[in-house]
Enzyme design. Sequence first.
Site, PDB file in Angstrom:
ATOM      1  CD  GLN A 167     128.138  41.126   5.422  1.00  0.00           C
ATOM      2  OE1 GLN A 167     129.060  40.324   5.544  1.00  0.00           O
ATOM      3  NE2 GLN A 167     127.716  41.883   6.419  1.00  0.00           N
ATOM      4  CG  ASP A 313     121.889  40.600  11.182  1.00  0.00           C
ATOM      5  OD1 ASP A 313     122.701  39.660  11.195  1.00  0.00           O
ATOM      6  OD2 ASP A 313     121.983  41.574  10.420  1.00  0.00           O
ATOM      7  NE  ARG A 386     122.501  42.690  14.198  1.00  0.00           N
ATOM      8  CZ  ARG A 386     122.085  43.902  13.835  1.00  0.00           C
ATOM      9  NH1 ARG A 386     121.236  44.569  14.600  1.00  0.00           N
ATOM     10  NH2 ARG A 386     122.515  44.459  12.713  1.00  0.00           N
TER      11      ARG A 386
END
Length: 424
Positions: A167, A313, A386
């Site tokens: 990011q 993730d 998640r």
Amino acid sequence: MDKIISSKTGLKGKIKIPGDKSISHRAVMFGSLAKGDTEITGFLKGDDCMSTISCFKKLGIDIEVEDDKVIVHGKGLHGLKAPDELLDVGNSGTTIRLISGILAAQNFDCTLNGDASIQKRPMKRVINPLSQMGADIESTNDGYAPLAIHGRKLKAIEYTMPVASAQVKSSVLLASLFAEGVTVINEPVASRDHTEIMLNYFGADIKNNNGVITSRPVEELYGRNLEVPGDISSAAFFMVAGLVVPDSHIIIENVGINPTRTGIIDALKAMGGYVEIINPRESGGELVGDIEVKTSKLKATTLEGSIIPRMIDEIPVFAVAALCAEGTTVVKDATELKVKESNRIAAMSEELGKMGVTIKETEDGMIIEGNQKLKGGTVYSHLDHRVAMSCAIAALIADGDTVITNADCVGISFPNFYELLENL
Ligand code: S3P
């Protein structure tokens, strides 16, 4: 919404999972900055990517969301207009960090904000490099959103990434499109490279030489058609389910297998899991394949170093696999997990604790004893998609029913998650 999940055996079948979140965001952003139309198929219509669409609409871009595709009518590198209102990124870290790189270079001012989780996620990591480029970004909340961005003329910098973050890298690369000079980013540990691949596909000039990334400004980007592959981060839930639920055999079709994202496959294979890539192919510069998993006897492993950003993730659901393995699994170098949609180390330890197992939190990761028996219980999603889905996979192998509270947050990245699970 609460969701009740009971234990299962024999998950069998072929499934298709929704589009990649990272790639869907980028397709809308880069399409908006490109000249001409960008037609996106396989777009993830999750809440996060819809937040990106809503922001770019407010910046004057015409975006059509149809059943099977999204069409972005790009206005070129200098075509955005000042928004009439605040840009709301919702829960999306990717939206706020990437768009900051674009907005820092415009000739107008605007304000970005998001939900309670976004207001706790560190923004100095983008404010610092962008400020070095000449950006004027004000945080009234000590380095957290809301951010007031006053558009400025930017100049290129050489920047060494203090954390492996796609990011942050992408935010600087987007700013580099508008900056004077050649921007250089040193990336000691590789993070996902979808920005580099897709921007080049749209006509940018970005090169990566052993972790030294250079970006030379170009006159224009040009709209292209894109097919978004299935999200390996979403596939991971079904990979782990297929490995740990007895008598299972699942094929997950059309999954993105960009090597900067396949740490979860490497990790599960290292544990002795049957995970095979079938029919690898290429689309828009991204590798795609089908993934086959079968119930396997797993053994413990250690995750550390460069594999961590390649599966950042997926670590919450990886923890569920580790609970079923023989031996002690150690996850190190993963402090980034603490600054995701929730503190994912604490959240997983707390919620799986309610299911009768112990995950030991460490400074930079966790220690997970294998062969632990899960029992049903009531767990909380922490409003983190998640965490909710990882708990749902744990519930499949727990004794008795599990209730997941605030379970609808899966809509952030995987709107039909429960439906797919039930169909299997
Ligand atoms: C993303 C990068 C990762 C990841 C996030 C999406 C992206 O964050 O956790 O879900 O699209 O660039 P960091 O780059 O901050 O690690």
